[in-house]
Design a protein around this motif. Structure first.
Motif, PDB file in Angstrom:
ATOM      1  N   ASN A 119       0.823  -1.194   0.140  1.00  0.00           N
ATOM      2  CA  ASN A 119       0.104  -0.002  -0.058  1.00  0.00           C
ATOM      3  C   ASN A 119       0.652   1.217   0.015  1.00  0.00           C
ATOM      4  N   ASN A 120       0.294   2.394  -0.551  1.00  0.00           N
ATOM      5  CA  ASN A 120       0.919   3.661  -0.468  1.00  0.00           C
ATOM      6  C   ASN A 120       0.258   4.672   0.437  1.00  0.00           C
ATOM      7  N   LEU A 121      -0.229   4.344   1.551  1.00  0.00           N
ATOM      8  CA  LEU A 121      -1.033   5.076   2.103  1.00  0.00           C
ATOM      9  C   LEU A 121       0.042   6.027   3.078  1.00  0.00           C
ATOM     10  N   MET A 122       1.146   5.540   3.444  1.00  0.00           N
ATOM     11  CA  MET A 122       2.055   6.498   4.007  1.00  0.00           C
ATOM     12  C   MET A 122       3.485   5.879   3.448  1.00  0.00           C
ATOM     13  N   GLY A 123       4.328   7.059   3.309  1.00  0.00           N
ATOM     14  CA  GLY A 123       5.518   6.769   2.685  1.00  0.00           C
ATOM     15  C   GLY A 123       6.516   7.929   2.816  1.00  0.00           C
ATOM     16  N   LEU A 124       7.573   7.941   2.177  1.00  0.00           N
ATOM     17  CA  LEU A 124       8.534   9.040   2.173  1.00  0.00           C
ATOM     18  C   LEU A 124       8.195  10.444   2.194  1.00  0.00           C
ATOM     19  N   SER A 125       7.171  10.903   1.289  1.00  0.00           N
ATOM     20  CA  SER A 125       6.739  12.022   1.349  1.00  0.00           C
ATOM     21  C   SER A 125       6.197  12.531   2.959  1.00  0.00           C
ATOM     22  N   ASN A 126       5.369  11.561   3.453  1.00  0.00           N
ATOM     23  CA  ASN A 126       4.833  11.726   4.819  1.00  0.00           C
ATOM     24  C   ASN A 126       5.811  12.107   5.729  1.00  0.00           C
ATOM     25  N   LEU A 127       7.164  11.400   5.664  1.00  0.00           N
ATOM     26  CA  LEU A 127       7.954  11.459   6.728  1.00  0.00           C
ATOM     27  C   LEU A 127       8.765  12.843   6.440  1.00  0.00           C
ATOM     28  N   LEU A 128       8.748  13.390   5.410  1.00  0.00           N
ATOM     29  CA  LEU A 128       9.425  14.687   4.996  1.00  0.00           C
ATOM     30  C   LEU A 128       8.449  15.763   5.391  1.00  0.00           C
ATOM     31  N   ILE A 129       6.976  15.645   5.585  1.00  0.00           N
ATOM     32  CA  ILE A 129       6.299  16.624   5.630  1.00  0.00           C
ATOM     33  C   ILE A 129       6.034  16.687   7.190  1.00  0.00           C
ATOM     34  N   ASP A 130       6.046  15.592   7.894  1.00  0.00           N
ATOM     35  CA  ASP A 130       5.844  15.673   9.333  1.00  0.00           C
ATOM     36  C   ASP A 130       7.152  14.912  10.327  1.00  0.00           C
ATOM     37  N   SER A 131       7.764  16.103  10.689  1.00  0.00           N
ATOM     38  CA  SER A 131       8.966  15.756  11.268  1.00  0.00           C
ATOM     39  C   SER A 131       8.679  14.781  12.698  1.00  0.00           C
ATOM     40  N   GLU A 132       7.765  14.808  13.043  1.00  0.00           N
ATOM     41  CA  GLU A 132       7.341  13.982  14.281  1.00  0.00           C
ATOM     42  C   GLU A 132       7.009  12.413  13.968  1.00  0.00           C
ATOM     43  N   LEU A 133       6.960  12.244  12.720  1.00  0.00           N
ATOM     44  CA  LEU A 133       6.714  10.777  12.193  1.00  0.00           C
ATOM     45  C   LEU A 133       7.795  10.075  12.280  1.00  0.00           C
TER      46      LEU A 133
END
Length: 223
Positions: A119-133
């Protein structure tokens, strides 16, 4: 330029891109259908497996051996097979018992999740947007491979270059290195020509491998 290896053409991957198929399923089905161990497919499979093992050997001894090696494998133009090559290289490393992390750095048209049935629900872009993730929240296992982890591209964003230029991206790569979880980290990316994304990734890795598809790409493009 150093030539790290030559990868042969293999018939069974012909329809992978066209039909958006899971690469591992294609390999599994091919194994099931193989009754005669001396048939043409057997020879093709043997040569491509050996080619990828030889590729890793060339990478390993191309410079000083680091504890964790971060590599970008890309191409000059689209449809040269870089995502497929990244997957097959990662699979080869996992088969050899090497702990590998495959990251989809193509934030515009991510493909790794399609090719691996993830699945591609969360990935690299999410990590870059959310520093708390934390990256552990978005990292996925590849079924049947305990040494192989994947981070997909994540949600599409209007400005991927801004994310890849950020300090957060540099920090993430350092986190991957210092975690001690991986021996090799592979980045997939868009093609080099026409986009800044790949050059931004390249600034933060240990080495760049350029895939050159013979009979397909103009020889001036890789140069």
């Amino acid at each position: 330029y150093p030539v790290l290896g030559h990868l042969p053409y293999v018939d069974i991957f012909e329809t992978v891109r066209r039909d958006r198929m899971n690469v591992l399923d294609v390999l599994l089905e091919d194994n099931k259908n193989e009754e005669d161990k001396n048939n043409e497919n057997s020879y093709q499979r043997f040569f491509f497996q050996e080619a990828f093992r030889n590729l890793y050997t060339s990478i390993r001894y191309s410079d000083t051996i680091e504890k964790t090696r971060v590599l970008l494998l890309t191409s000059s133009i689209p449809k040269e097979g870089k995502s497929l090559t990244n997957i097959l290289l990662a699979k080869t490393l996992a088969d050899l018992g090497i702990k590998v992390l495959l990251i989809d750095g193509d934030l515009r048209k991510p493909q790794i999740q399609v090719r691996l049935g993830l699945n591609n629900l969360m990935g690299l872009s999410n990590l870059l947007i959310d520093s708390e993730l934390s990256y552990g929240k978005v990292m996925q296992n590849v079924k049947g491979y305990k040494n192989w982890k994947v981070i997909t591209g994540g949600i599409t964003t209007p400005d991927p270059t801004k994310l890849l230029r950020s300090n957060r991206f540099k920090e993430l790569i350092n986190e991957f290195r210092e975690s001690g979880e991986f021996e090799v980290i592979l980045f997939d990316s868009p093609p080099v020509l026409g986009l800044a994304d790949t050059l931004l990734i390249a600034e933060n890795v240990d080495g760049v491998i350029i895939l050159v598809s013979l009979g397909f790409v103009d020889r001036d493009y890789p140069k």
